[in-house]
Write an enzyme that holds these catalytic residues in place. Structure first.
Site, PDB file in Angstrom:
ATOM      1  N   ASP A 161       8.509 124.265 -11.829  1.00 44.47           N
ATOM      2  CA  ASP A 161       8.008 124.071 -10.476  1.00 44.47           C
ATOM      3  C   ASP A 161       8.387 125.118  -9.434  1.00 44.47           C
ATOM      4  O   ASP A 161       7.576 125.500  -8.613  1.00 44.47           O
ATOM      5  CB  ASP A 161       8.488 122.712  -9.946  1.00 44.47           C
ATOM      6  CG  ASP A 161       8.078 121.551 -10.827  1.00 44.47           C
ATOM      7  OD1 ASP A 161       7.637 121.783 -11.961  1.00 44.47           O
ATOM      8  OD2 ASP A 161       8.197 120.407 -10.369  1.00 44.47           O
ATOM      9  N   GLU A 387      19.514 116.940 -16.362  1.00 48.62           N
ATOM     10  CA  GLU A 387      18.185 117.567 -16.358  1.00 48.62           C
ATOM     11  C   GLU A 387      18.248 119.003 -16.891  1.00 48.62           C
ATOM     12  O   GLU A 387      17.428 119.446 -17.681  1.00 48.62           O
ATOM     13  CB  GLU A 387      17.666 117.552 -14.919  1.00 48.62           C
ATOM     14  CG  GLU A 387      16.268 118.098 -14.743  1.00 48.62           C
ATOM     15  CD  GLU A 387      15.741 117.828 -13.326  1.00 48.62           C
ATOM     16  OE1 GLU A 387      16.528 117.382 -12.459  1.00 48.62           O
ATOM     17  OE2 GLU A 387      14.537 118.055 -13.096  1.00 48.62           O
TER      18      GLU A 387
HETATM   19  C1  GLC Z   1      10.264 118.592 -12.608  1.00 43.07           C
HETATM   20  C2  GLC Z   1      10.060 119.683 -13.652  1.00 43.07           C
HETATM   21  C3  GLC Z   1       8.937 119.281 -14.587  1.00 43.07           C
HETATM   22  C4  GLC Z   1       9.227 117.919 -15.174  1.00 43.07           C
HETATM   23  C5  GLC Z   1       9.577 116.879 -14.114  1.00 43.07           C
HETATM   24  C6  GLC Z   1      10.142 115.602 -14.713  1.00 43.07           C
HETATM   25  O1  GLC Z   1       9.164 118.417 -11.794  1.00 43.07           O
HETATM   26  O2  GLC Z   1       9.822 120.904 -13.060  1.00 43.07           O
HETATM   27  O3  GLC Z   1       8.761 120.221 -15.606  1.00 43.07           O
HETATM   28  O4  GLC Z   1       8.170 117.488 -15.940  1.00 43.07           O
HETATM   29  O5  GLC Z   1      10.567 117.378 -13.243  1.00 43.07           O
HETATM   30  O6  GLC Z   1      11.246 115.908 -15.515  1.00 43.07           O
END
Ligand code: GLC
Length: 431
Positions: A161, A387
């Site tokens: 993102d 994460e």
């Molecule tokens: C963020 C990440 C994306 C992912 C989401 C949920 O938005 O950039 O890749 O799918 O989190 O983990």
């Protein structure tokens, strides 16, 4: 006496605790819905101890497929006050069969379904056809000129993102008032790890743009203020197309059309090569401008079966390895825009490591593949399953008790490093 944590038991508990009945949320609170590629990676983890549950995960996601073939990046199966922007902002009702966002995410489905097929059974024909429709949507909607590179219409569509790559394209956007809104991500995670407010305003403006055009693909491709060719999505799609051919042949489908799509992407991929940066970079399809530095997605070319610049890529990975402790940071650790803690500007994501390692292994770079696996294992062994991770200290970054980190521990990194076939769950090399 120190007690060694049982990471495998923890990983299974994370999947169970994030299970909302038929789908797994990435993590409670921060991401309380079904996310597209998170869900698919979770299936790899489920497959280790509950193969039926793995298939259910994928079937649930595809229930949200749009008539156009698009599979949305978030499906809002139930309400939650802990996330913004929710369904009222995306305004997809009347278009989407289930309440969802209006953009997609890297299409890892065919590759993961192939893996499940190898360890269990072939998918139903309807699932194969649904994935094929999704792939065709990518080509039609995100490469309407047939250039062989796939565009993203929003930074979130890349799954990476907040990458510095998107800064220049986003800075071209005129952002007038996007209305008053309250971010919810900062309720759960330190602001130093999250995107800046100016970026968020632009993310929201892009959603307003899509919604005000009824998420019409032609309007988005012609006029979206953000339209950037991404080597990450393109590499994932190219590999997925090859795996779809494998599935199609096994199920008795004619795969000639997929072969043509593979040819187009294979010849298109070279457009990402940026001599000055010495690696594959995204480029703005409106201005033709390449991003200035490599990202973790630059190393996905081998995963896509692209081998033109393998030696250069491996040399580059070697240079990165001297600039940080743990591979693979999401952005070039030597560049001024690198930030070890901020979202996609430095941290290491396990599922990206997994994909890069699979590609390196297949191209014969076994040592590097093992290095990525052992770095991932060391990060999780020391810090559990957040994460993402700080590539310098190895410390946890972002959300906690995270599904795809747990899944990749179970399916890959937690396995014995001396495993003859590299891991219990990597794709085989015969395509
Ligand atoms: C963020 C990440 C994306 C992912 C989401 C949920 O938005 O950039 O890749 O799918 O989190 O983990």
């Amino acid at each position: 006496m120190t007690v060694t944590p049982n990471r495998t038991a923890e990983a299974k508990a994370i999947l169970h605790n994030n299970d909302r009945g038929g789908y797994t949320v990435p993590t409670a609170d921060l991401y309380p819905y079904q996310w597209n590629w998170d869900s698919l990676f979770s299936a790899l983890g489920w497959a280790v101890f509950d193969i039926k549950r793995a298939w259910t995960e994928i079937e649930t996601l595809f229930k949200a497929q749009w008539p156009s073939g698009m599979v949305p990046h978030i499906v809002f199966w139930s309400d939650s006050a802990s996330y913004f922007p929710g369904p009222d902002v995306w305004q997809t009702s009347g278009i989407a069969p289930a309440t969802s966002s209006g953009i997609s995410q890297p299409p890892v489905a065919a590759t993961i379904v192939r893996r499940l097929a190898e360890i269990d059974r072939l998918p139903p024909r309807a699932l194969y056809e649904a994935i094929d429709r999704w792939h065709r949507w990518w080509h039609r909607a995100r490469d309407p000129e047939g250039r062989g590179v796939i565009a993203i219409s929003h930074p979130w569509e890349s799954g990476r993102d907040n990458l510095p790559d998107w800064d220049a394209p986003l800075s071209q956007m005129e952002v007038t008032a996007t209305g008053h809104y309250r971010r919810r991500d900062l309720d759960h995670v330190d602001a130093a790890m999250r995107p800046h407010q100016a970026d968020y305003d632009r993310y929201l403006a892009l959603i307003d743009y899509g919604a005000s055009n009824g998420w019409d693909d032609a309007a988005v491709s012609r006029h979206s203020p953000f339209w950037v060719a991404d080597p990450g999505v393109t590499a994932v799609l190219l590999r997925a197309e090859r795996d779809l051919i494998w599935l199609g042949e096994a199920l008795g489908f004619d795969t000639a059309a997929i072969e043509r799509r593979v040819d187009r992407l294979e010849s298109g991929f070279e457009q990402f090569w940026h001599d000055k940066a010495g690696t594959y970079c995204s480029f703005d399809l409106r201005t033709g401008q390449h991003a200035q530095a490599g990202t973790s997605a630059s190393f996905l070319a081998p995963y896509a079966g692209i081998d033109q610049h393998t030696d250069q890529l491996i040399e580059e990975l070697g240079t990165w390895s001297l600039a940080c402790t743990y591979l693979v940071p999401s952005f070039d650790p030597r560049h001024g825009d690198f930030e070890a803690l901020r979202y996609w500007r430095g941290p290491v994501w396990c599922m990206v490591n997994y994909m890069i390692a699979v590609g390196l292994q297949e191209l014969g770079a076994h040592d590097w593949a093992e290095r990525l696996k052992s770095d991932t294992a060391a990060l999780i062994a020391a810090n559990g399953m957040p994460e993402s991770f700080d590539p310098n200290t190895g410390g946890p970054v972002g959300g906690k008790l995270f599904t795809w980190t747990a899944a990749l521990w179970l399916a890959w990194a937690g396995g014995s490093a001396s495993d003859a076939n590299f891991s219990g769950l990597t794709a085989s090399t015969d395509h």
